[in-house]
Design an enzyme around this catalytic site. Structure first.
Site, PDB file in Angstrom:
ATOM      1  CB  VAL A 242      39.631  25.588  29.211  1.00 56.87           C
ATOM      2  CG1 VAL A 242      40.148  24.184  28.921  1.00 56.87           C
ATOM      3  CG2 VAL A 242      38.201  25.524  29.734  1.00 56.87           C
TER       4      VAL A 242
ATOM      5  CG  ASP B  31      44.907  40.225  31.871  1.00 54.65           C
ATOM      6  OD1 ASP B  31      45.554  39.259  32.295  1.00 54.65           O
ATOM      7  OD2 ASP B  31      45.100  40.743  30.750  1.00 54.65           O
ATOM      8  N   GLY B  32      46.411  40.725  34.713  1.00 59.14           N
ATOM      9  CA  GLY B  32      47.625  41.450  35.030  1.00 59.14           C
ATOM     10  C   GLY B  32      48.296  41.086  36.335  1.00 59.14           C
TER      11      GLY B  32
ATOM     12  CD  GLU C  66      27.677  50.412  25.969  1.00 57.52           C
ATOM     13  OE1 GLU C  66      28.706  50.995  25.557  1.00 57.52           O
ATOM     14  OE2 GLU C  66      26.676  50.218  25.254  1.00 57.52           O
TER      15      GLU C  66
ATOM     16  CG  LEU D  62      20.002  42.510  49.429  1.00 65.46           C
ATOM     17  CD1 LEU D  62      20.208  43.853  50.120  1.00 65.46           C
ATOM     18  CD2 LEU D  62      18.602  42.418  48.854  1.00 65.46           C
TER      19      LEU D  62
ATOM     20  CG  HIS E 199      48.275  34.128  40.624  1.00 60.29           C
ATOM     21  ND1 HIS E 199      47.584  34.711  39.586  1.00 60.29           N
ATOM     22  CD2 HIS E 199      49.199  33.295  40.055  1.00 60.29           C
ATOM     23  CE1 HIS E 199      48.056  34.254  38.440  1.00 60.29           C
ATOM     24  NE2 HIS E 199      49.037  33.409  38.688  1.00 60.29           N
TER      25      HIS E 199
END
Length: 259
Positions: free
Chosen positions: A81, A35-36, A227, A146, A52
Site C-alpha cells: 500500500v 525486491d530490487g 522458513e 495444479l 520493473h
C-alpha cells in the site's frame, strides 16, 4: 574462464543441485518478495520502469522453475500500500502497466497452468489494473490447475489482519451474535478464515531477493512459522541456481513450527 566453459560449468552445477534435491523434503508453498528491480536498473544506467519490466517478465521463468520442482503454491509480493501511495506516480503507473500487459496477460494464455488469486487492497489500484487482474482471476478460476499463484498487490500485512478481524465481527453481527458471543468466537482459526489468502496453505518458505533482511509486512500472519531465506541478488538477476540453493537450504532445515 571462457564463456562457453562458464556456461557448461553452470549447467553442471544446476544438474548437481537438482540431483541433490531429488527425494528431499521440498516446500509445498513458496512465497517471494521480488525486491530490487529499481536498484538492478540503476546499476545498469537504466530507468526504473525497465527494471520493473524485466522483473515482471522474470516471474514467468521463476514460475517455470517452481512447477518443475513440484511446488504447487506460489505467492509473490508485487507492491505494498505504501508503494502505491508514496512512490513517484510515473513509476507506479509503469509498474501497474507491467501487471496488466505482462502478468495478467500471460496468465490467461490457454497454455498457462497457473490459477491466479489476488491478495490486497485492490481499491488502491488504478481501475485498469484492478479490472485486468480481476478478469485474469476469473478467467483462470475454472482452470483445472495444479498450480496456484497468489499476487499480493496493494498489500499490507497489518491491514490484512485488521480487515480479517473486521470481516469476522461483521459476519457475526449479521448473524445476530452478542458482544459476548463474538468475543468467544475470536480464535486464530476464525481470523485465518477471513484473511485475503483464505483457502490456501501458509507458506513453508519465504524468499526475499536484493539482500534486505526483513519481511516488510509480507504475510505477517501466514509466515509465522515459515522458513526464511534471504538472497543477495536483485530480483531480475535471480537465477535458477539461486532458487535451487534456497530449496537446498530449506531441505536441510528441521522445521520447529515455533518450538
Amino acid at each position: 574462464m571462457m564463456p562457453s566453459l562458464r556456461a557448461a560449468a553452470y549447467r553442471l552445477y544446476i544438474h548437481r543441485l537438482r540431483r541433490r534435491l531429488a527425494g528431499a523434503a521440498l516446500p509445498r508453498h513458496v512465497a517471494m518478495v521480488m525486491d530490487g528491480n529499481r536498484r538492478w536498473a540503476r546499476e545498469r544506467g537504466l530507468a526504473p520502469q525497465t527494471g520493473h519490466r524485466y522483473g515482471a517478465e522474470h516471474l514467468d521463468e521463476v514460475l517455470g522453475w517452481c512447477a518443475e520442482a513440484g511446488i504447487a503454491h506460489v505467492t509473490v509480493f508485487v507492491a505494498s500500500v505504501d508503494n502505491m501511495r508514496k512512490r513517484d506516480s510515473d513509476e507506479v503507473d509503469n509498474l501497474m502497466a507491467m501487471m496488466e500487459n505482462v502478468i495478467a496477460h500471460r496468465l490467461t494464455r490457454p497454455d498457462n497452468r497457473w490459477q491466479l488469486h489476488l491478495a490486497g487492497r485492490l481499491d488502491v489500484l488504478p481501475d485498469s489494473t484492478r479490472n485486468a487482474l480481476k478478469l485474469a482471476e476469473e478467467t483462470t478460476r475454472e482452470r483445472d490447475a495444479l498450480f496456484h499463484l497468489t499476487v499480493a498487490i496493494g498489500y499490507d500485512g497489518r491491514e490484512e489482519i485488521v480487515d480479517a478481524v473486521r470481516s469476522l465481527l461483521d459476519a457475526r453481527a449479521r448473524a445476530g451474535a452478542t458482544i459476548h458471543d463474538v468475543a468467544q468466537d475470536i480464535t486464530a482459526e476464525a481470523i485465518a478464515a477471513h484473511l485475503y489468502t483464505d483457502g490456501r496453505p501458509d507458506p513453508d518458505l519465504v524468499i526475499r531477493t536484493s539482500g534486505e533482511r526483513r519481511l516488510s509486512g509480507f504475510l505477517l500472519w501466514q509466515a509465522a512459522y515459515s522458513e526464511l531465506y534471504f538472497c543477495d541478488v536483485y530480483w531480475p538477476g535471480f537465477r535458477e541456481v539461486d532458487f535451487l540453493r534456497a530449496l537446498r537450504s530449506y531441505a536441510a532445515r528441521s522445521r520447529r513450527f515455533g518450538a
